[in-house]
Enzyme design. Sequence first.
Site, short mmCIF file in Angstrom:
data_model
loop_
_atom_site.label_atom_id
_atom_site.label_comp_id
_atom_site.label_asym_id
_atom_site.label_seq_id
_atom_site.Cartn_x
_atom_site.Cartn_y
_atom_site.Cartn_z
N SER A 25 65.02 72.51 117.49
CA SER A 25 65.03 73.78 117.36
C SER A 25 63.92 74.26 118.16
O SER A 25 63.90 75.20 118.08
CB SER A 25 64.18 73.58 115.60
OG SER A 25 65.79 73.23 115.51
N ARG A 130 81.60 80.07 111.45
CA ARG A 130 80.80 80.35 110.39
C ARG A 130 80.29 81.42 110.02
O ARG A 130 80.25 82.27 110.76
CB ARG A 130 79.28 79.06 111.46
CG ARG A 130 79.74 77.62 111.55
CD ARG A 130 78.45 76.98 112.80
NE ARG A 130 77.24 76.65 111.75
CZ ARG A 130 76.43 75.57 112.19
NH1 ARG A 130 76.67 75.75 114.01
NH2 ARG A 130 75.38 75.97 111.69
N SER A 176 67.25 78.93 104.92
CA SER A 176 67.89 79.13 106.01
C SER A 176 66.99 79.20 107.04
O SER A 176 66.74 80.86 107.23
CB SER A 176 69.19 79.73 106.73
OG SER A 176 69.32 79.77 108.00
N ASP A 327 69.66 68.75 107.97
CA ASP A 327 69.94 67.15 108.58
C ASP A 327 70.66 66.33 108.77
O ASP A 327 71.18 65.95 109.80
CB ASP A 327 69.80 68.57 110.72
CG ASP A 327 69.75 69.40 110.59
OD1 ASP A 327 71.02 70.55 109.95
OD2 ASP A 327 68.95 70.27 111.47
C1 S3P Z 1 68.34 75.32 112.62
C2 S3P Z 1 68.02 75.18 111.37
C3 S3P Z 1 69.40 74.65 110.58
C4 S3P Z 1 69.18 73.37 110.53
C5 S3P Z 1 70.00 74.40 112.56
C6 S3P Z 1 68.77 73.52 112.63
C7 S3P Z 1 67.11 75.74 113.29
O1 S3P Z 1 69.84 75.74 110.07
O2 S3P Z 1 70.59 73.39 110.32
O3 S3P Z 1 70.35 72.92 113.12
O4 S3P Z 1 65.95 75.60 113.96
O5 S3P Z 1 66.36 76.95 112.99
P1 S3P Z 1 70.28 76.71 108.84
O6 S3P Z 1 68.91 78.21 109.02
O7 S3P Z 1 71.37 76.92 108.81
O8 S3P Z 1 69.82 75.97 107.79
#
Ligand code: S3P
Length: 440
Positions: A25, A130, A176, A327
């Site tokens: 991230s 998705r 999210s 995750d």
């Molecule tokens: C992420 C947010 C999450 C996570 C992904 C990375 C990010 O997804 O599952 O692996 O870097 O902002 P969502 O925002 O869909 O929950």
Amino acid sequence: MVPATLTLEPAGRLAGDLRLPGDKSISHRGLMLALLARGTSTIHGAGDGADVRSTAAIVGALGAEVDQLGRDDVGNVDYRVDSPGLDALAAPGATLDCGNSGTSLRLFAGILAGQPFGAVLDGDASLRGRPMGRIVEPLRAMGATIDGPARGTRAPLTIQGRRRLAAIDWAPPVASAQVKSAIVLAGLRAAGTTRVREAVATRDHTERMLRARGVDVRTRAAGDGMLVEIDGGAIPAALEERVPGDPSAAAFWLVAGAIHPDAEIQLRDCGVNPTRRMGIDLLRRMGAGVEERTRGDAGEPRADLRVASSALQAIDIGPAETAAAIDEIPILCLAATQATGRTTIRGAGELRHKESDRIAGIVTGLRAFGARVQNQGDDLIVDGPTPLHGAAVDSLDDHRLAMTFAIAAIVAGGKTTIRGASSAAISYPAFFRDLERIRR
Ligand code: S3P
């Protein structure tokens, strides 16, 4: 190279010291914010998974010069990014390919919404399946024109942005960080103050990293949730930073160490940001012996971790905790198969919308190892402890399922084959090499 189908034997003992891939991230955001900043940014220790590579290529296609200065002994990359900044990005000459990466597609959509040119964001078959309505709706409300299949709720997304967007006040219906981040990044180009009201707080790297670059992003906790505010008009400053190890990658080793009967594993320099450490905290609540030595905090808190074989107890994981460990849920389900009692993971429905339908993947895969796992509504229910046996399983080309099944394989009795094992390289290219390093 990891073969697409991999055979693994159980491990007699797990011991050693690992350095982790750079946080996925944070690596994405480091590259994206380097694109928005004017001048030279340096990002040390970025993850080299396929997802972050997709982001690096798109940063280049939007007008920045992206150079790899080198890589360290675990394969993490030092990047230098020279960018004209968010006022002078280049219209891309071709479709921007996000590959398998939801973070790339959703966050770049937020960036492109505020640019005075058109661009197309696309990805692989998984990403095309998705849900994108969750970002398309707020970005349209801010003034971007977005088209795509199913009324623009699926990729490929064609985005015609504009230099000046309208600020919005948005309460996303799903927890999210990608949605929040897309709106906040678009908010840089909005007239006035953009607000995101999260019912459940999600990872806050975008907010922290913008602040570190001089942008005034304000946050206020409200129950389980968070209000995030950003004023339009700022340009992030270029800076030099170091990416911590990925706690979502660490979770595989923490569970391996906890459930293997003869294990002691150390993990160096892991990110322990409060919005990312829920996997560690839940494992501890299950009784895992995880020790943590703080390494300091330059924007993102970090620690060295150590885990040893532990007797685990079942726990009840509530919806806000599930969202915070989203995750880590696949690997926590594996931990639960070895815990005494019934573990319930509530409110896990979002897992259906990840790189695969992770609920189906977890239930089918762990059952093949002999585990007792069920799905009821949005909940996952795991009964333990159950001795696992070797199995033939399918990762559904989902990196987190591939790695979960690999850890199951080394604690199971007998041989396991994993189809789609090479998908681990989406977030953790050295995963199978590291597995061999600690197998004794
Ligand atoms: C992420 C947010 C999450 C996570 C992904 C990375 C990010 O997804 O599952 O692996 O870097 O902002 P969502 O925002 O869909 O929950």
